[in-house]
Write a protein that holds these residues in place. Structure first.
Motif, PDB file in Angstrom:
ATOM      1  N   LYS A  54      33.543  49.649  43.088  1.00  0.00           N
ATOM      2  CA  LYS A  54      32.635  48.834  41.935  1.00  0.00           C
ATOM      3  C   LYS A  54      33.947  48.938  40.668  1.00  0.00           C
ATOM      4  N   GLY A  55      34.108  47.782  40.523  1.00  0.00           N
ATOM      5  CA  GLY A  55      35.013  47.331  39.428  1.00  0.00           C
ATOM      6  C   GLY A  55      34.646  47.687  37.911  1.00  0.00           C
ATOM      7  N   LYS A  56      35.321  48.024  37.042  1.00  0.00           N
ATOM      8  CA  LYS A  56      34.967  48.014  35.840  1.00  0.00           C
ATOM      9  C   LYS A  56      34.606  46.705  35.254  1.00  0.00           C
ATOM     10  N   SER A  57      33.899  46.866  34.138  1.00  0.00           N
ATOM     11  CA  SER A  57      33.268  45.592  33.465  1.00  0.00           C
ATOM     12  C   SER A  57      34.615  44.547  32.957  1.00  0.00           C
ATOM     13  N   GLY A  58      34.638  43.341  33.021  1.00  0.00           N
ATOM     14  CA  GLY A  58      35.327  42.500  32.608  1.00  0.00           C
ATOM     15  C   GLY A  58      34.835  42.213  30.883  1.00  0.00           C
ATOM     16  N   PRO A  59      35.846  41.453  30.252  1.00  0.00           N
ATOM     17  CA  PRO A  59      37.118  40.840  30.771  1.00  0.00           C
ATOM     18  C   PRO A  59      38.186  41.926  30.754  1.00  0.00           C
ATOM     19  N   TRP A  60      38.118  43.096  29.907  1.00  0.00           N
ATOM     20  CA  TRP A  60      39.288  43.800  29.493  1.00  0.00           C
ATOM     21  C   TRP A  60      39.793  44.808  30.807  1.00  0.00           C
ATOM     22  N   ASN A  61      38.843  44.924  31.650  1.00  0.00           N
ATOM     23  CA  ASN A  61      39.160  45.636  32.923  1.00  0.00           C
ATOM     24  C   ASN A  61      38.859  44.900  34.377  1.00  0.00           C
ATOM     25  N   TYR A  62      38.904  43.599  34.365  1.00  0.00           N
ATOM     26  CA  TYR A  62      38.755  42.935  35.648  1.00  0.00           C
ATOM     27  C   TYR A  62      39.913  42.717  35.884  1.00  0.00           C
ATOM     28  N   ASN A  63      40.007  43.231  37.335  1.00  0.00           N
ATOM     29  CA  ASN A  63      41.602  43.609  38.042  1.00  0.00           C
ATOM     30  C   ASN A  63      41.450  43.280  39.461  1.00  0.00           C
ATOM     31  N   PRO A  64      41.787  42.215  40.029  1.00  0.00           N
ATOM     32  CA  PRO A  64      41.884  42.062  41.397  1.00  0.00           C
ATOM     33  C   PRO A  64      42.814  42.925  42.138  1.00  0.00           C
ATOM     34  N   PHE A 100      42.369  33.798  38.662  1.00  0.00           N
ATOM     35  CA  PHE A 100      41.698  33.203  39.873  1.00  0.00           C
ATOM     36  C   PHE A 100      42.840  33.225  41.105  1.00  0.00           C
ATOM     37  N   ASP A 101      44.064  32.811  41.084  1.00  0.00           N
ATOM     38  CA  ASP A 101      45.126  32.773  41.683  1.00  0.00           C
ATOM     39  C   ASP A 101      45.354  34.249  42.483  1.00  0.00           C
ATOM     40  N   GLN A 102      45.268  35.212  41.655  1.00  0.00           N
ATOM     41  CA  GLN A 102      45.427  36.652  42.147  1.00  0.00           C
ATOM     42  C   GLN A 102      44.190  36.709  43.104  1.00  0.00           C
ATOM     43  N   PHE A 103      42.960  36.461  43.020  1.00  0.00           N
ATOM     44  CA  PHE A 103      42.006  36.804  43.915  1.00  0.00           C
ATOM     45  C   PHE A 103      42.304  35.746  45.057  1.00  0.00           C
ATOM     46  N   LYS A 104      42.588  34.534  45.175  1.00  0.00           N
ATOM     47  CA  LYS A 104      42.817  33.653  46.338  1.00  0.00           C
ATOM     48  C   LYS A 104      43.895  34.385  47.076  1.00  0.00           C
ATOM     49  N   ARG A 105      44.905  35.147  46.474  1.00  0.00           N
ATOM     50  CA  ARG A 105      45.857  35.632  47.472  1.00  0.00           C
ATOM     51  C   ARG A 105      45.377  36.719  48.161  1.00  0.00           C
ATOM     52  N   LEU A 106      44.344  37.594  47.467  1.00  0.00           N
ATOM     53  CA  LEU A 106      43.315  38.532  48.197  1.00  0.00           C
ATOM     54  C   LEU A 106      42.774  37.997  49.339  1.00  0.00           C
ATOM     55  N   THR A 107      42.345  36.691  49.307  1.00  0.00           N
ATOM     56  CA  THR A 107      41.486  36.263  50.430  1.00  0.00           C
ATOM     57  C   THR A 107      42.500  35.700  51.574  1.00  0.00           C
ATOM     58  N   GLU A 108      43.553  35.347  51.094  1.00  0.00           N
ATOM     59  CA  GLU A 108      44.721  34.931  52.053  1.00  0.00           C
ATOM     60  C   GLU A 108      45.099  35.972  52.812  1.00  0.00           C
ATOM     61  N   ASP A 109      45.500  37.386  52.240  1.00  0.00           N
ATOM     62  CA  ASP A 109      46.165  38.359  52.846  1.00  0.00           C
ATOM     63  C   ASP A 109      45.259  39.095  53.493  1.00  0.00           C
ATOM     64  N   PHE A 110      44.007  39.192  53.115  1.00  0.00           N
ATOM     65  CA  PHE A 110      43.116  40.107  53.965  1.00  0.00           C
ATOM     66  C   PHE A 110      41.849  39.417  54.550  1.00  0.00           C
ATOM     67  N   SER A 111      41.940  38.032  54.935  1.00  0.00           N
ATOM     68  CA  SER A 111      41.009  37.347  55.606  1.00  0.00           C
ATOM     69  C   SER A 111      40.746  37.906  56.974  1.00  0.00           C
ATOM     70  N   SER A 112      41.537  38.520  57.656  1.00  0.00           N
ATOM     71  CA  SER A 112      41.572  38.918  58.799  1.00  0.00           C
ATOM     72  C   SER A 112      40.612  40.235  59.180  1.00  0.00           C
ATOM     73  N   VAL A 113      40.510  40.834  57.868  1.00  0.00           N
ATOM     74  CA  VAL A 113      39.913  42.230  58.005  1.00  0.00           C
ATOM     75  C   VAL A 113      38.675  42.326  57.048  1.00  0.00           C
ATOM     76  N   ALA A 114      38.516  41.499  56.169  1.00  0.00           N
ATOM     77  CA  ALA A 114      37.441  41.288  55.019  1.00  0.00           C
ATOM     78  C   ALA A 114      36.947  39.927  54.749  1.00  0.00           C
ATOM     79  N   ASP A 115      35.774  39.955  54.130  1.00  0.00           N
ATOM     80  CA  ASP A 115      35.174  38.660  53.736  1.00  0.00           C
ATOM     81  C   ASP A 115      35.099  38.651  52.191  1.00  0.00           C
ATOM     82  N   PHE A 116      34.906  37.392  51.588  1.00  0.00           N
ATOM     83  CA  PHE A 116      34.832  37.376  50.196  1.00  0.00           C
ATOM     84  C   PHE A 116      33.812  36.293  49.976  1.00  0.00           C
ATOM     85  N   LEU A 117      33.415  36.535  48.725  1.00  0.00           N
ATOM     86  CA  LEU A 117      32.261  35.818  48.323  1.00  0.00           C
ATOM     87  C   LEU A 117      32.401  35.481  46.717  1.00  0.00           C
ATOM     88  N   ILE A 118      32.380  34.565  45.875  1.00  0.00           N
ATOM     89  CA  ILE A 118      32.289  34.089  44.765  1.00  0.00           C
ATOM     90  C   ILE A 118      30.889  33.881  44.206  1.00  0.00           C
TER      91      ILE A 118
END
Length: 248
Positions: free
Chosen positions: A226-236, A132-150
């Motif tokens: 399109k990301g691969k299926s989790g949990p093995w290939n869930y990769n932010p 989850f923290d990896q995903f949070k860093r994505l939102t922080e680093d790219f919030s100016s150019v992309a939107d995010f939804l959980i």
């Protein structure tokens, strides 16, 4: 959505046989060669982060493999993937979702012009929460150019299903209120983006084949990644690579 056609039923039957054989053989090998099988499961756990997750020891989750609950969950996931309609480059399914306030909307409502929208499907699974923290860093680093939804979907490791010891105690959602209440647990992690839940018909989970977790990027209504299926290939970090290339 209508009844499945004969072709889908045949595919489901074939998957049922595959999963049954997989579980039967896995249980037999775990009995005959426990150390070797545990080593293989631990190697898979490296990809999900389970072996590095301080909240879990291997005794919390390895013994649950090849159980009856494991069988039904794997079968459900494999069947769901047969109905995956989210094709790379195709139109993203505009499924209904529900705000934590109870207000209903659709996934496309979160698109802002031609900005990419990152969709993060999951629930309180160990792998989803560990990254989850990896995903949070994505939102922080790219919030100016992309939107995010959980999008909070059905529980992958509900306490009355394929449960891991020491996991969050959440039972299978019986109604929308259960799902909304479970999704509120994410707010304590300060997600930095909107959180919505799937409907009780699990429409977005099915059309995006998102169970147990999955990542997508859509732009102007089309699926860019399109990301691969989790949990093995869930990769932010794959999402990071895509966003960096888009805006380099």
């Amino acid at each position: 959505m209508g009844l499945p056609g004969p072709g889908l039923w045949l595919k489901r039957l074939w998957v049922l046989l595959e999963v049954a054989v997989h579980v039967a053989v896995g249980k037999l090998l775990l009995t005959l060669f426990p150390d070797r099988v545990k080593k293989n499961i631990l190697a898979m756990g490296d990809k999900t982060g389970m072996t590095r997750n301080p909240n879990f020891s291997h005794d919390n989750w390895i013994p649950t493999f090849f159980s009856t609950q494991y069988f039904w969950f794997v079968l459900k996931v494999r069947w769901q993937r047969l109905e995956d309609t989210a094709e790379l480059g195709g139109l993203a399914p505009n499924c209904p979702v529900v705000h934590l306030s109870g207000q209903r909307c659709n996934i496309w409502d979160f698109m802002q012009g031609n900005r990419p929208l990152v969709l993060n499907f999951g629930s309180c699974t160990p792998s989803f929460m560990f990254k989850f923290d990896q995903f949070k860093r994505l939102t922080e680093d790219f919030s100016s150019v992309a939107d995010f939804l959980i999008i909070y979907i059905e529980e992958a490791h509900a306490s009355d299903g394929w449960a891991f010891k020491n996991n969050v105690d959440i039972r299978n959602h019986q109604n929308l209120q259960d799902r909304l209440q479970a999704a509120h647990l994410l707010l304590a992690r300060s997600p930095q983006c909107p959180v919505v839940v799937d409907t009780m018909q699990n429409q977005s989970s099915e059309l995006y084949a998102a169970l147990p977790e999955r990542l997508y990027i859509i732009q102007e209504g089309r699926i860019l990644y399109k990301g691969k299926s989790g949990p093995w290939n869930y990769n932010p970090e794959e999402v990071r690579d895509v966003l960096e290339k888009l805006h380099s």
